[in-house]
Write an enzyme that holds these catalytic residues in place. Structure first.
Site, PDB file in Angstrom:
ATOM      1  N   ARG A 226       0.861  -1.180   0.000  1.00 47.83           N
ATOM      2  CA  ARG A 226       0.000   0.000   0.000  1.00 47.83           C
ATOM      3  C   ARG A 226       0.895   1.226   0.000  1.00 47.83           C
ATOM      4  O   ARG A 226       1.961   1.240   0.625  1.00 47.83           O
ATOM      5  CB  ARG A 226      -0.910   0.017   1.228  1.00 47.83           C
ATOM      6  CG  ARG A 226      -1.741  -1.222   1.419  1.00 47.83           C
ATOM      7  CD  ARG A 226      -2.724  -1.469   0.284  1.00 47.83           C
ATOM      8  NE  ARG A 226      -3.840  -0.537   0.332  1.00 47.83           N
ATOM      9  CZ  ARG A 226      -4.753  -0.434  -0.633  1.00 47.83           C
ATOM     10  NH1 ARG A 226      -4.644  -1.185  -1.710  1.00 47.83           N
ATOM     11  NH2 ARG A 226      -5.750   0.418  -0.520  1.00 47.83           N
ATOM     12  N   ASP A 250       4.723   0.593  -7.101  1.00 48.84           N
ATOM     13  CA  ASP A 250       3.509   0.321  -7.862  1.00 48.84           C
ATOM     14  C   ASP A 250       2.293   0.914  -7.158  1.00 48.84           C
ATOM     15  O   ASP A 250       1.206   0.934  -7.726  1.00 48.84           O
ATOM     16  CB  ASP A 250       3.321  -1.196  -8.034  1.00 48.84           C
ATOM     17  CG  ASP A 250       2.143  -1.530  -8.927  1.00 48.84           C
ATOM     18  OD1 ASP A 250       2.121  -1.040 -10.078  1.00 48.84           O
ATOM     19  OD2 ASP A 250       1.236  -2.265  -8.486  1.00 48.84           O
ATOM     20  N   GLU A 255      -3.235   8.429  -5.469  1.00 47.47           N
ATOM     21  CA  GLU A 255      -3.403   7.783  -6.768  1.00 47.47           C
ATOM     22  C   GLU A 255      -4.644   8.336  -7.465  1.00 47.47           C
ATOM     23  O   GLU A 255      -5.680   8.519  -6.825  1.00 47.47           O
ATOM     24  CB  GLU A 255      -3.531   6.259  -6.597  1.00 47.47           C
ATOM     25  CG  GLU A 255      -2.282   5.612  -6.029  1.00 47.47           C
ATOM     26  CD  GLU A 255      -2.376   4.091  -5.932  1.00 47.47           C
ATOM     27  OE1 GLU A 255      -3.387   3.528  -6.421  1.00 47.47           O
ATOM     28  OE2 GLU A 255      -1.459   3.470  -5.385  1.00 47.47           O
ATOM     29  N   HIS A 274      -0.115   1.163 -10.258  1.00 43.42           N
ATOM     30  CA  HIS A 274      -0.902   0.214  -9.446  1.00 43.42           C
ATOM     31  C   HIS A 274      -1.445  -0.917 -10.322  1.00 43.42           C
ATOM     32  O   HIS A 274      -2.653  -1.171 -10.366  1.00 43.42           O
ATOM     33  CB  HIS A 274      -2.044   0.941  -8.738  1.00 43.42           C
ATOM     34  CG  HIS A 274      -2.530   0.221  -7.513  1.00 43.42           C
ATOM     35  ND1 HIS A 274      -3.071   0.847  -6.421  1.00 43.42           N
ATOM     36  CD2 HIS A 274      -2.555  -1.119  -7.205  1.00 43.42           C
ATOM     37  CE1 HIS A 274      -3.417  -0.023  -5.497  1.00 43.42           C
ATOM     38  NE2 HIS A 274      -3.111  -1.239  -5.953  1.00 43.42           N
TER      39      HIS A 274
END
Length: 317
Positions: A226, A250, A255, A274
């Site tokens: 996370r 990632d 986001e 992600h």
């Protein structure tokens, strides 16, 4: 008298889930984030298909009845847990099992790409520059994998196939798994530090200036857990000051990653949107998993993938 059909409320995302198998077995109602609060009281089950949304946390504390079961089409549950939901009798389940192998493959690809300097090779190709270099071996290196759930264990299995010596760190020490007290020592010896832990009060910001400071200058950091596990400012400093050799993220605190984020231009940092767990057909797998869970629930059988709402993840690993 025929019992009423349960109401299934779906917090939608595009494309919507395929729930044809539930025709006649559930009254399916779709909503967006704006309509969630008004729809919650009528729902027996809530499917959080839009797993990036924080709408559940905002809508849950309102008035009226609440669903008896909430399922999120994601491994993480931090985006939906709020004190009111955590304290309620509502059962929460997640998509445990869908993303394990894809994320492990993605981590292995990043390890190989960074060891073989593939990002620089692609940059040089675009520049039409022929520059011979020497790459690193992967076999014989050491990895510290933080997060002992199914994803972390899948990463360990995959890296072992590349002859990487692995150490797995979990919330509590047990056979084959180190506890948090061993983390600094293991990170200081690792060539690859991989974050795959859930986001909880204990893990928030755990990869900070101190942790990057104990890593070897030749080591690389990868986060597929996370975003808020990482102090992103500290990571930027660690890379620009060459405390560590490289990193790959990632997941991020915000986001999508804003266009003006300094992370886009940090030397030695690989940024991906992600996508580590998203392979062709992944949405269909998520939909099938939920339908199977719904069939168990409707038949009065116990659910699997039940989240411990106080810990923030599925226990038993």
């Amino acid at each position: 008298m025929t019992p009423p059909v349960p109401t299934l409320l779906v917090l939608d995302a595009d494309p919507p889930p395929r729930l044809g198998r539930l025709t006649g077995r559930a009254r399916i109602v779709h909503t967006d984030a704006a309509g969630l609060a008004s729809r919650l009281p009528e729902a027996d089950v809530l499917l959080v298909w839009d797993f990036a949304s924080h709408a559940v946390r905002e809508a849950w504390p309102g008035e009226g009845p609440r669903p008896r079961w909430v399922h999120t089409a994601s491994a993480g549950v931090d985006h939906l847990l709020c004190p009111e939901l955590a304290a309620s009798d509502t059962v929460v389940t997640n998509a445990r099992g869908i993303f394990d192998r894809p994320i492990a493959e993605y981590v292995a690809a990043l390890v190989l790409a960074m060891a073989k300097d593939l990002p620089r090779t692609l940059d040089l190709q675009r520049e039409r520059t022929w520059r011979h270099r020497e790459a690193r071996r992967v076999g014989g290196t050491r990895a510290c994998v933080v997060g002992s759930g199914p994803i972390g264990r899948a990463i360990v299995r995959t890296l072992k196939a590349l002859d990487v010596t692995t150490a797995l760190v979990g919330r509590v020490p047990r056979t084959g798994i180190h506890g948090p007290d061993d983390l600094d020592r293991l990170m200081s010896r690792a060539d690859w530090v991989i974050a795959a832990a859930p986001l909880t009060e204990q893990t928030y910001g755990m990869f900070d200036a101190h942790r990057f400071g104990v890593m070897q200058p030749s080591a690389c950091f990868i986060n597929v857990g996370r975003g808020p596990l990482v102090d992103e400012d500290a990571l930027v400093r660690a890379l620009t000051r060459r405390w560590i050799a490289g990193a790959a993220l990632d997941v991020f605190a915000t986001e999508p990653l804003p266009a003006d984020s300094p992370l886009w231009n940090v030397p030695g940092l690989v940024v991906s949107p992600h996508m580590s767990g998203d392979t062709v057909g992944w949405r269909d797998e998520l939909g099938t998993q939920f339908v199977e869970l719904y069939e168990r629930w409707a038949a009065g059988r116990s659910l699997v993938n039940v989240v411990d709402k106080k810990r923030g993840y599925v226990p038993g690993h």
